[in-house]
Design an enzyme around this catalytic site. Structure first.
Site, PDB file in Angstrom:
ATOM      1  N   SER A 575      -1.584  -1.138  -2.558  1.00 44.68           N
ATOM      2  CA  SER A 575      -0.183  -1.427  -2.252  1.00 44.68           C
ATOM      3  C   SER A 575       0.658  -1.280  -3.526  1.00 44.68           C
ATOM      4  O   SER A 575       0.691  -0.209  -4.113  1.00 44.68           O
ATOM      5  CB  SER A 575      -0.058  -2.814  -1.632  1.00 44.68           C
ATOM      6  OG  SER A 575       1.214  -3.008  -1.066  1.00 44.68           O
ATOM      7  N   ASP A 663      -1.407   1.692   9.022  1.00 47.97           N
ATOM      8  CA  ASP A 663      -0.637   0.925   8.044  1.00 47.97           C
ATOM      9  C   ASP A 663       0.857   1.062   8.329  1.00 47.97           C
ATOM     10  O   ASP A 663       1.416   2.150   8.253  1.00 47.97           O
ATOM     11  CB  ASP A 663      -0.950   1.452   6.637  1.00 47.97           C
ATOM     12  CG  ASP A 663      -0.361   0.603   5.526  1.00 47.97           C
ATOM     13  OD1 ASP A 663       0.487  -0.268   5.812  1.00 47.97           O
ATOM     14  OD2 ASP A 663      -0.745   0.812   4.369  1.00 47.97           O
ATOM     15  N   HIS A 694      -2.826  -2.185   6.664  1.00 49.53           N
ATOM     16  CA  HIS A 694      -2.544  -2.136   5.224  1.00 49.53           C
ATOM     17  C   HIS A 694      -3.640  -2.793   4.390  1.00 49.53           C
ATOM     18  O   HIS A 694      -3.949  -2.332   3.283  1.00 49.53           O
ATOM     19  CB  HIS A 694      -1.200  -2.826   4.965  1.00 49.53           C
ATOM     20  CG  HIS A 694      -0.705  -2.689   3.566  1.00 49.53           C
ATOM     21  ND1 HIS A 694      -0.466  -1.472   2.969  1.00 49.53           N
ATOM     22  CD2 HIS A 694      -0.392  -3.635   2.631  1.00 49.53           C
ATOM     23  CE1 HIS A 694      -0.026  -1.663   1.736  1.00 49.53           C
ATOM     24  NE2 HIS A 694       0.020  -2.964   1.506  1.00 49.53           N
TER      25      HIS A 694
END
Length: 719
Positions: A575, A663, A694
């Site tokens: 991320s 995601d 995610h």
């Protein structure tokens, strides 16, 4: 036939060893504070999911364990559970699937060893699925033990095509005289709450009266409110909860404490509704104390996705519907640090929820835990005076997470990087002497690999020699003992968020790298939580700058002062951590030799129009989020300039990208676009595409991406 290398076999064996170590996911005390029920989760590789189970412990007057359950009890299909106030009943929401994989949900109520009620909620068809997520869910008893309240998806109105041949029948008419089945609306788009909350569009509050087994969907809330985290008021005349605003759009909610919301109260007949919290706030976790005070966490709405919170209270009893309620701040936002009553630094509250039961027996003190720099620490806060005392476990550096408090007995989970989580217990000392608390073990320590005993865990305090308003940050260095003084390969590991933090707690990923001979450097760069609000906000308009420089400074300091090989430096992150490792490999191509990036943000500008958190793109780039008015080319250009894509042409390090096809937070095309450019520049690149969200945390996906990540580092760092 494919022959597996001994190196890959070692990675698989290490992973299998670590998956057998359970983690504490919840804990509960009985009303007398003498019975502990601990809930655990352990990865089950054969089932391809985690198994959840509970174990029970009996304590004597000195809180020593005198008996415990022989075996764990599997509770994997229990979504929610709640014990009634006088411990007469246990309610739970259970989810089961039949042979055709059709899902059904049941409400069960147990009276000791007897199943007193079992209701097929799916067959009732008065609402959709019961919510069991971390944001909306609740299951709460009324004080008289006759009613339950929970949150579920609103029942969707039926729709059908404009032209559909069917058996002629009389149309069903509701009170307004309209046909209830609407035509031509089956494809109308319905917003949900984004990442990991797909299919959750609009929630309702449901009250079940057990003696009659009647269910009522409460009315009275505005259509634009989505309620959650509800519980009965002490009188049983209504509920309080959190309501999130749904207009003008729903932005992703999970991991985001900044969404506009209110603490509200609603009478059971739906005729009296009141906002209890102020305007311009984001709120969560309402809790009633034994003396009737209503507490919750709050912060300013919008802005960074997570930040420092206030602890707020409405004193004494249920809200007065006729008067304006007075909200008092118990613990305020902390810009840098302040002190506790027993001489510890305190940097503010960053917990995303209060424990379900978190009060002293007299209701005058609240017990909670929150991240502080490199640890999770436990505190007692006096509701009347605001005095704070640190009550964390002192046996060794690590993290103390409060699970439950009853009858002035506290249970918590304690762990550190070398010690898997275990349940501990303590008696809450009288007011003024909380610092004298003594913690005792409840559960037996889970066996950890022998190499951990000789491993090094070091907190690093780092600072830039600049004129920046905030200059300092911290990191955790974790390394196995090197054989014969041999230098260790180092994995540089910034966290995601960016407004989160690493803590000294047990982590399977860090443990895996340690077992394989890697040192790791987990970096809480500027912008991380747990260090004061000023640290959080200083990163806004500085992403791709402050955070990148912090990671490089931390790398340089470790190379200079520790036994690591500067030729064998890897980058690992997901991320925003993926954003940073792709930045670092582009800005410092001579320094790092291998990269593993999970669902990375590579181009904020293109992410802006496809993510469930478009506000993140604007705010981190230094702008106020809005979708009104003309599109700003200046903002889009600023987003592009602070993105890793601006440096992709300089990357040399072999790069593996782990992407989630489902995601919604950082859509997988971010990684694909980046990979195409790496390949065009002849950089060794490999893409793994998973049918996951995610977090890439489902059991089969975690197994594959961690094993392949470790193998990528070993292969490309020439180990």
């Amino acid at each position: 036939m494919f022959k597996m290398s001994s190196q890959l076999e070692n990675i698989i064996a290490a992973y299998q060893t670590l998956t057998k170590i359970p983690s504490v996911s919840a804990g509960r005390l009985n009303n007398a504070g003498r019975q502990v029920t601990a809930k655990w989760s352990v990865r089950n590789l054969d089932k391809g999911k985690s198994t959840k189970y509970v174990s029970a412990y009996t304590l004597d007057d000195n809180l020593n364990v005198v008996a415990e359950s022989d075996f764990g009890t599997d509770v994997s299909n229990e979504l929610l559970s709640a014990i009634s106030p006088r411990e007469t009943f246990k309610a739970l929401i259970r989810e089961e699937k039949n042979g055709k994989e059709l899902k059904k949900q049941y409400l069960e109520v147990w009276n000791k060893n007897t199943l007193a009620h079992c209701v097929d909620l799916t067959a009732l068809d008065i609402h959709g699925d019961v919510y069991a997520d971390s944001e909306f869910s609740s299951l709460d008893w009324s004080h008289d033990e006759t009613s339950l309240v929970y949150v579920a998806e609103r029942k969707l109105e039926k729709s059908e095509p404009y032209i559909k041949r069917k058996v002629e029948e009389k149309p069903k008419i509701d009170g307004s005289g309209e046909i209830m089945i609407k035509k031509g609306e089956e494809y109308v788009y319905k917003q949900d709450w984004g990442e990991q909350l797909g299919g959750k569009h609009l929630s309702v509050i449901v009250v079940c009266k057990l003696p009659e087994e009647t269910f009522t969907v409460l009315e009275g809330l505005p259509e634009s409110w989505c309620p959650g985290q509800v519980r009965f008021n002490p009188e049983g005349t209504g509920v309080v909860g959190v309501a999130w605003a749904t207009e003008p759009r729903r932005l992703g909610l999970i991991f985001c404490t900044n969404r506009p919301s209110y603490i509200f109260s609603l009478s059971l007949d739906g005729t009296i509704i009141k906002k209890l919290s102020g305007k311009g706030l984001a709120v969560r976790s309402p809790r009633y104390s034994p003396r009737g005070d209503l507490l919750w966490l709050q912060r300013t709405r919008d802005g960074p996705h997570h930040a420092c919170h206030q602890l707020a209270v409405i004193k004494k009893g249920a809200p007065n519907y006729k008067k304006k309620t007075e909200v008092t701040i118990i613990t305020d936002i902390v810009q840098t640090s302040t002190g506790t009553e027993n001489g510890h630094e305190f940097h503010g509250l960053y917990c995303q929820a209060l424990p379900s039961k978190c009060f002293s027996a007299d209701g005058r003190r609240v017990v909670l835990s929150t991240s502080q720099k490199n640890e999770v620490r436990a505190y007692v806060i006096d509701i009347d005076t605001g005095k704070i005392v640190d009550i964390s476990n002192k046996r060794a550096p690590g993290s103390t997470s409060v699970l439950d408090t009853r009858a002035d007995v506290i249970i918590a989970c304690y762990s550190n990087m070398t010690t898997p989580g275990q349940v501990i217990v303590a008696r809450l000392p009288p007011a003024g002497s909380e610092g004298d608390i003594k913690w005792l073990s409840v559960s037996s320590p889970n066996a950890a690999p022998a190499s951990f005993a000789s491993s090094t865990v070091q907190y690093m305090e780092l600072q830039h020699d600049t004129q920046d308003t905030v200059k300092s940050f911290n990191a955790i260095y974790f390394a196995p003992k090197a054989d014969d003084g041999k230098k260790l390969p180092l994995i540089v590991w910034p966290h995601g968020g960016p407004h989160s933090n690493f803590v000294n707690g047990f982590s399977l990923e860090a443990a895996l790298f340690n077992m394989l001979g890697f040192a790791t450097l987990q970096i809480n760069y500027r912008g991380s939580t747990g260090q004061g609000e000023a640290t959080v906000t200083c990163l806004l308009n500085k992403v791709g700058d402050y955070d990148v420089k912090d990671c490089k400074l931390a790398t340089d300091e470790v190379v200079k002062s520790h036994n690591v090989d500067e030729r064998k430096l890897g980058l690992f992150g997901g991320s925003h951590g993926g954003f940073l490792v792709t930045h670092l490999s582009g800005q410092y191509p001579e320094t790092y030799s291998a990269v593993v990036s999970r669902n990375p943000v590579t181009d904020i500008a293109s992410m802006f129009n496809s993510t469930d958190i478009a506000d993140w793109c604007a705010v981190e780039a230094g702008y106020t989020f809005t979708e009104a008015g003309p599109i700003s080319e200046e903002q889009l250009l600023a987003m592009r300039r602070c993105s890793p894509l601006a440096h992709v042409h300089k990357v040399r390090a072999p790069t593996a990208l782990m992407l989630g096809a489902a995601d919604k937070r950082v859509p997988h095309f971010q990684g694909l676009e980046y990979a195409r450019r790496l390949k065009a520049n002849n950089v060794p690149t490999r893409i793994y595409m998973y049918d996951d969200n995610h977090s890439l945390s489902s059991a089969p996906v975690e197994m594959d991406n961690l094993i392949n990540s470790a193998h990528w580092f070993m292969e490309h760092l020439n180990l």
